[in-house]
Write a protein that holds these residues in place. Structure first.
Motif, PDB file in Angstrom:
ATOM      1  N   GLY A 194       2.626   0.010  -3.729  1.00 20.51           N
ATOM      2  CA  GLY A 194       3.751   0.913  -3.613  1.00 20.51           C
ATOM      3  C   GLY A 194       3.458   2.368  -3.812  1.00 20.51           C
ATOM      4  N   ALA A 195       2.329   2.855  -3.308  1.00 23.59           N
ATOM      5  CA  ALA A 195       2.071   4.292  -3.347  1.00 23.59           C
ATOM      6  C   ALA A 195       2.969   4.998  -2.336  1.00 23.59           C
ATOM      7  CB  ALA A 195       0.605   4.577  -3.045  1.00 23.59           C
ATOM      8  N   ILE A 196       3.449   6.176  -2.712  1.00 23.23           N
ATOM      9  CA  ILE A 196       4.194   6.992  -1.748  1.00 23.23           C
ATOM     10  C   ILE A 196       3.226   7.557  -0.718  1.00 23.23           C
ATOM     11  CG2 ILE A 196       5.754   8.939  -1.454  1.00 23.23           C
ATOM     12  CD1 ILE A 196       7.012   6.861  -3.208  1.00 23.23           C
ATOM     13  N   SER A 197       2.071   8.017  -1.189  1.00 29.47           N
ATOM     14  CA  SER A 197       1.117   8.634  -0.275  1.00 29.47           C
ATOM     15  C   SER A 197      -0.280   8.141  -0.580  1.00 29.47           C
ATOM     16  CB  SER A 197       1.169  10.161  -0.396  1.00 29.47           C
ATOM     17  OG  SER A 197       0.907  10.573  -1.723  1.00 29.47           O
ATOM     18  N   ASN A 198      -1.110   8.132   0.441  1.00 29.36           N
ATOM     19  CA  ASN A 198      -2.494   7.694   0.273  1.00 29.36           C
ATOM     20  C   ASN A 198      -3.376   8.406   1.276  1.00 29.36           C
ATOM     21  OD1 ASN A 198      -4.711   5.847  -0.597  1.00 29.36           O
ATOM     22  ND2 ASN A 198      -4.529   5.192   1.523  1.00 29.36           N
ATOM     23  N   ALA A 199      -4.574   8.742   0.829  1.00 26.09           N
ATOM     24  CA  ALA A 199      -5.592   9.327   1.708  1.00 26.09           C
ATOM     25  C   ALA A 199      -5.079  10.549   2.454  1.00 26.09           C
ATOM     26  CB  ALA A 199      -6.098   8.279   2.710  1.00 26.09           C
ATOM     27  N   LEU A 200      -4.215  11.342   1.793  1.00 24.58           N
ATOM     28  CA  LEU A 200      -3.655  12.493   2.508  1.00 24.58           C
ATOM     29  C   LEU A 200      -4.707  13.553   2.795  1.00 24.58           C
ATOM     30  CD1 LEU A 200      -0.119  13.150   1.017  1.00 24.58           C
ATOM     31  CD2 LEU A 200      -0.788  11.859   3.026  1.00 24.58           C
ATOM     32  N   HIS A 201      -5.615  13.808   1.820  1.00 27.94           N
ATOM     33  CA  HIS A 201      -6.649  14.808   2.066  1.00 27.94           C
ATOM     34  C   HIS A 201      -6.014  16.040   2.691  1.00 27.94           C
ATOM     35  CE1 HIS A 201     -10.276  16.090   4.740  1.00 27.94           C
ATOM     36  NE2 HIS A 201     -10.148  16.867   3.696  1.00 27.94           N
ATOM     37  N   ALA A 202      -5.074  16.644   1.930  1.00 24.50           N
ATOM     38  CA  ALA A 202      -4.213  17.685   2.488  1.00 24.50           C
ATOM     39  C   ALA A 202      -4.721  19.084   2.187  1.00 24.50           C
ATOM     40  CB  ALA A 202      -2.802  17.535   1.934  1.00 24.50           C
ATOM     41  N   ASP A 203      -4.453  19.989   3.112  1.00 25.44           N
ATOM     42  CA  ASP A 203      -4.603  21.407   2.806  1.00 25.44           C
ATOM     43  C   ASP A 203      -3.656  21.755   1.672  1.00 25.44           C
ATOM     44  OD1 ASP A 203      -5.430  24.306   3.872  1.00 25.44           O
ATOM     45  OD2 ASP A 203      -3.302  24.318   3.362  1.00 25.44           O
TER      46      ASP A 203
ATOM     47  N   GLY B 297      -6.707  12.172  -0.915  1.00 28.73           N
ATOM     48  CA  GLY B 297      -7.737  11.262  -0.438  1.00 28.73           C
ATOM     49  C   GLY B 297      -9.057  11.545  -1.132  1.00 28.73           C
ATOM     50  N   ASP B 298     -10.124  10.897  -0.657  1.00 27.91           N
ATOM     51  CA  ASP B 298     -11.431  11.062  -1.289  1.00 27.91           C
ATOM     52  C   ASP B 298     -11.918  12.505  -1.253  1.00 27.91           C
ATOM     53  OD1 ASP B 298     -11.513   8.394  -1.889  1.00 27.91           O
ATOM     54  OD2 ASP B 298     -12.757   7.845  -0.167  1.00 27.91           O
ATOM     55  N   ASN B 299     -11.511  13.254  -0.217  1.00 32.68           N
ATOM     56  CA  ASN B 299     -11.935  14.648  -0.115  1.00 32.68           C
ATOM     57  C   ASN B 299     -10.938  15.617  -0.736  1.00 32.68           C
ATOM     58  OD1 ASN B 299     -14.307  13.981   1.126  1.00 32.68           O
ATOM     59  ND2 ASN B 299     -13.592  14.396   3.192  1.00 32.68           N
ATOM     60  N   GLY B 300      -9.924  15.077  -1.399  1.00 40.33           N
ATOM     61  CA  GLY B 300      -9.051  15.891  -2.225  1.00 40.33           C
ATOM     62  C   GLY B 300      -7.972  16.660  -1.483  1.00 40.33           C
ATOM     63  N   ASN B 301      -7.106  17.286  -2.280  1.00 36.46           N
ATOM     64  CA  ASN B 301      -6.116  18.252  -1.797  1.00 36.46           C
ATOM     65  C   ASN B 301      -6.534  19.631  -2.281  1.00 36.46           C
ATOM     66  OD1 ASN B 301      -4.651  16.116  -0.837  1.00 36.46           O
ATOM     67  ND2 ASN B 301      -2.871  16.433  -2.158  1.00 36.46           N
ATOM     68  N   PHE B 302      -6.344  20.628  -1.434  1.00 37.67           N
ATOM     69  CA  PHE B 302      -6.672  21.982  -1.878  1.00 37.67           C
ATOM     70  C   PHE B 302      -5.588  22.506  -2.810  1.00 37.67           C
ATOM     71  CE2 PHE B 302      -6.625  26.659  -1.308  1.00 37.67           C
ATOM     72  CZ  PHE B 302      -7.845  26.914  -1.909  1.00 37.67           C
ATOM     73  N   TYR B 303      -4.317  22.365  -2.423  1.00 36.50           N
ATOM     74  CA  TYR B 303      -3.227  22.910  -3.227  1.00 36.50           C
ATOM     75  C   TYR B 303      -2.139  21.857  -3.360  1.00 36.50           C
ATOM     76  CZ  TYR B 303       0.650  25.916  -4.739  1.00 36.50           C
ATOM     77  OH  TYR B 303       1.702  26.474  -5.431  1.00 36.50           O
TER      78      TYR B 303
ATOM     79  N   TRP C 128       0.834  -1.201   0.000  1.00 28.23           N
ATOM     80  CA  TRP C 128       0.000   0.000   0.000  1.00 28.23           C
ATOM     81  C   TRP C 128       0.863   1.243   0.000  1.00 28.23           C
ATOM     82  CZ3 TRP C 128      -3.848   0.971  -2.407  1.00 28.23           C
ATOM     83  CH2 TRP C 128      -4.776   1.954  -2.088  1.00 28.23           C
ATOM     84  N   ALA C 129       0.874   2.025   1.048  1.00 27.56           N
ATOM     85  CA  ALA C 129       1.471   3.352   0.970  1.00 27.56           C
ATOM     86  C   ALA C 129       2.498   3.582   2.068  1.00 27.56           C
ATOM     87  CB  ALA C 129       0.387   4.427   1.069  1.00 27.56           C
ATOM     88  N   THR C 130       3.441   4.484   1.765  1.00 28.47           N
ATOM     89  CA  THR C 130       4.408   4.898   2.777  1.00 28.47           C
ATOM     90  C   THR C 130       3.745   5.832   3.783  1.00 28.47           C
ATOM     91  OG1 THR C 130       6.126   4.774   1.084  1.00 28.47           O
ATOM     92  CG2 THR C 130       6.681   5.887   3.125  1.00 28.47           C
ATOM     93  N   PHE C 131       3.026   6.832   3.305  1.00 27.21           N
ATOM     94  CA  PHE C 131       2.391   7.811   4.168  1.00 27.21           C
ATOM     95  C   PHE C 131       0.872   7.641   4.125  1.00 27.21           C
ATOM     96  CE2 PHE C 131       5.991  10.911   2.880  1.00 27.21           C
ATOM     97  CZ  PHE C 131       6.867  10.262   3.728  1.00 27.21           C
ATOM     98  N   ALA C 132       0.247   7.681   5.265  1.00 28.38           N
ATOM     99  CA  ALA C 132      -1.212   7.699   5.337  1.00 28.38           C
ATOM    100  C   ALA C 132      -1.628   8.762   6.349  1.00 28.38           C
ATOM    101  CB  ALA C 132      -1.761   6.340   5.748  1.00 28.38           C
ATOM    102  N   ASP C 133      -2.723   9.413   6.073  1.00 31.09           N
ATOM    103  CA  ASP C 133      -3.199  10.521   6.905  1.00 31.09           C
ATOM    104  C   ASP C 133      -4.664  10.280   7.228  1.00 31.09           C
ATOM    105  OD1 ASP C 133      -4.222  13.007   7.830  1.00 31.09           O
ATOM    106  OD2 ASP C 133      -2.580  14.062   6.849  1.00 31.09           O
TER     107      ASP C 133
END
Length: 613
Positions: A202-211, A231-237, A170-175
């Motif tokens: 092997g995703a680097i990031s998953n479900a970050l849903h980041a500002d 993530g499902d709710n997206g990244n703003f920038y 899966w992923a290295t980073f999860a949020d």
């Protein structure tokens, strides 16, 4: 018993091989220097855990603000680090003689594996570290993920780090918190994902849903997919600048569900090498191969986008560039500038071996149309597949329901769908050139063979030549300096960046420095208020004037002579945010110098032009 024996052997090896092991801690101001030897067991395990736990005052506050690790050392964790305070882990910048300190998961006191590096509940900074996700015996991942973030509104910054995570599915980073700010600068992500077989791993990031997620001057080498993924709710920038991506099985970047995204000065080599076959393409609602830059497979649900990021949205962005009170998908921003992509011959040969596989392009036709129609004033249409869904009882729910849980597809049809122009989609200077990578350890050959093996197994065949496409014999070797060089020989690309520097990461170009502004505001305006130089200039008698608005405005564009007298009004109208172009005909004017002035609200810009008849 077996794991304990293995651990004992590894501990002994570390003691014999390490060039810098000592037990003491040293306090220097607000910094605590931590050695890799446990003060409790006198073994090279648990020292970092012990130091962080013990570093509190009598009132429970942290005694130090910064924790510094030593070069050439390994720090074996005996439990997951709980970052419930601002965690700052750093080391000196590595040299050819001094390898970054390595952090790895070990065994807990009960013999179970430490399955994460850390769980973060506050701000965190990691600088000049080497983080490995393999087990102590080097045969598998410590977990599906290596870092969890369980907070919101914090900043997570990795700078100058090497991060590797082979075998993960899966992923290295999860949020799990959301709306955090991520900064990845000057990092190298290598060997992420299962090195044999499989596609989606092997995703680097998953479900970050980041500002925000800012990725600058970093390298991604031999990875499964998704160096950047919302993530499902997206990244703003999302910003990706001066990065090198070499060898990925599937998508290097998940470009769905970002509100604002900028990809500039990047190099993509052999990314999404697996590509799509006819069956996969038939399942895509645009019925096309995805391409490297893809916003066609999964798009924003308009109501969700507006409710999250629009005026009155739950995340407080109140983003609405057109000023009409509603944020729609066509108001997203996507800038693609000065990027280069290429596939080496082994990947091209793999595609040719399977006639049902479509070579992967930079962008498919549907996405090209989004950019091509960006400056249109009218809506445009594209034929897309619409699915009909039913519940478990067979009852038809409808087409493309928002909540698809428990539903399945029963039918599909192709219908023309109307789009407003994606006014903030801009693509400039995309290059398709062979960079001439200096040394990728023949990993493209192994990646191609691995793709052949997957296709062969999918077709019911037998694999005669299994490979580990990372081409790493021993993940515990921690070879330093790194044994590959992703610099290149193409002289054109060496100055093809917007800044005149090489495209891709500048880590591979000694003497060329990338200075990352880590304080960049991620709530910057979508576009600037700009008035460009007219073209052509000098002109006779017609010229074009381009301007950009950062918000919907009443616009005046006027021409003045050198005495300041108004000559004519070119434009007096309300215009939406974004880029606009108007033509000016000076057939009734005399040769000479004139000034053209753009006024929008309280913003004014004036430029000079010359009419030569």
């Amino acid at each position: 018993m077996k794991r304990t024996l293995v651990l004992s052997v590894i501990v002994l090896a570390l003691l014999l091989c390490s060039t810098m092991l000592f037990a003491q801690k040293e306090s220097k101001g607000d910094t605590l220097i931590i050695g890799p030897i446990s003060e409790v067991t006198q073994q090279p395990i648990g020292a970092l855990n012990e130091a962080l736990k013990a570093d509190t005052t009598a009132t429970g506050e942290r005694a130090h603000k910064v924790y510094k690790l030593l070069p050439n050392a390994q720090y074996i964790l005996t439990e997951v680090i709980q970052g419930d305070f601002p965690l700052v882990l750093v080391a000196d910048k590595p040299t050819n003689e001094n390898r970054p300190p390595i952090i790895r998961g070990g065994l807990k006191p009960d013999g179970s594996a430490v399955n994460l590096w850390w769980q973060l509940y506050d701000h965190a900074t990691f600088k000049n570290l080497w983080m490995s996700g393999v087990n102590l015996d080097g045969t598998g991942p410590i977990n599906w993920i290596a870092q969890e973030v369980n907070t919101t509104g914090k900043t997570i910054w990795y700078d100058g780090c090497i991060i590797e995570y082979p075998y993960t599915w899966w992923a290295t980073f999860a949020d799990w918190g959301g709306m955090n700010k991520y900064k990845l600068t000057n990092c190298i992500f290598q060997y992420v994902g299962n090195p044999t077989g499989t596609t989606w791993n092997g995703a680097i990031s998953n479900a970050l849903h980041a500002d925000s997620m800012i990725v600058r001057n970093s390298t991604f080498f031999d990875f499964g997919c998704f160096a950047v993924a919302p993530g499902d709710n997206g990244n703003f920038y999302t910003e990706v600048d001066h990065c090198t991506f070499v060898n990925s099985v599937v998508h290097p970047i998940d470009s769905h569900r970002h509100v604002l995204r900028r990809y500039t000065n990047n190099l993509f080599v052999n990314c999404h090498a697996f590509s799509d076959d006819n069956d996969e393409i038939a399942r895509h609602f645009d019925v096309e191969v995805k391409g490297l830059m893809n916003y066609a497979e999964i798009q924003w649900d308009p109501q969700t986008l507006d409710s999250l990021y629009g005026p009155g949205g739950v995340y407080g962005k109140t983003y609405d560039p057109d000023g009409d009170g509603t944020l729609i998908p066509e108001e997203q921003m996507w800038e693609l500038k000065n990027n280069c992509w290429y596939y080496t011959q082994p990947i091209i040969d793999y595609w040719a071996q399977f006639p049902n596989v479509t070579p992967n392009p930079w962008m498919n036709n549907y996405n090209k149309a989004m950019f091509a129609h960006a400056n249109d004033t009218e809506s445009w249409t594209w034929d897309l597949k619409v699915y009909t869904w039913a519940d478990t009882a067979g009852n038809i729910v409808g087409q493309n329901p928002k909540d698809k849980k428990g539903l399945h597809i029963v039918d599909s049809t192709i219908v023309p769908q109307t789009h407003k122009p994606f006014k903030y989609f801009v693509e400039e200077n995309t290059m398709n050139e062979d960079p001439g990578i200096i040394d990728m350890n023949d990993c493209d050959v192994a990646l191609a063979q691995n793709s052949i093996n997957i296709r062969t197994e999918w077709a019911g065949g037998t694999v005669a030549n299994p490979v580990k496409w990372h081409n790493v014999a021993d993940y515990l070797a921690f070879t330093w300096p790194l044994d590959y060089d992703l610099g290149y020989t193409n002289t054109t690309l060496k100055t093809a960046g917007i800044d005149g520097k090489p495209v891709g990461s500048l880590q591979w170009w000694p003497g060329i420095e990338y200075v990352a502004d880590v304080n960049t505001s991620v709530t910057a305006k979508l576009v600037d208020f700009e008035l460009e130089q007219n073209y052509p200039n000098p002109f006779n008698p017609t010229t074009s004037i381009t301007f950009t608005l950062n918000k919907k405005s009443q616009v005046e564009l006027k021409v003045y002579n050198i005495l300041g007298s108004e000559i004519t009004t070119i434009l007096n109208a309300t215009k939406a945010a974004g880029k606009h172009r108007v033509s000016f005909d000076a057939k009734d004017m005399s040769s000479g110098v004139y000034f053209y002035q753009l006024k929008a609200g309280d913003q004014t810009i004036t430029r000079k032009m010359m009419l030569m008849k």
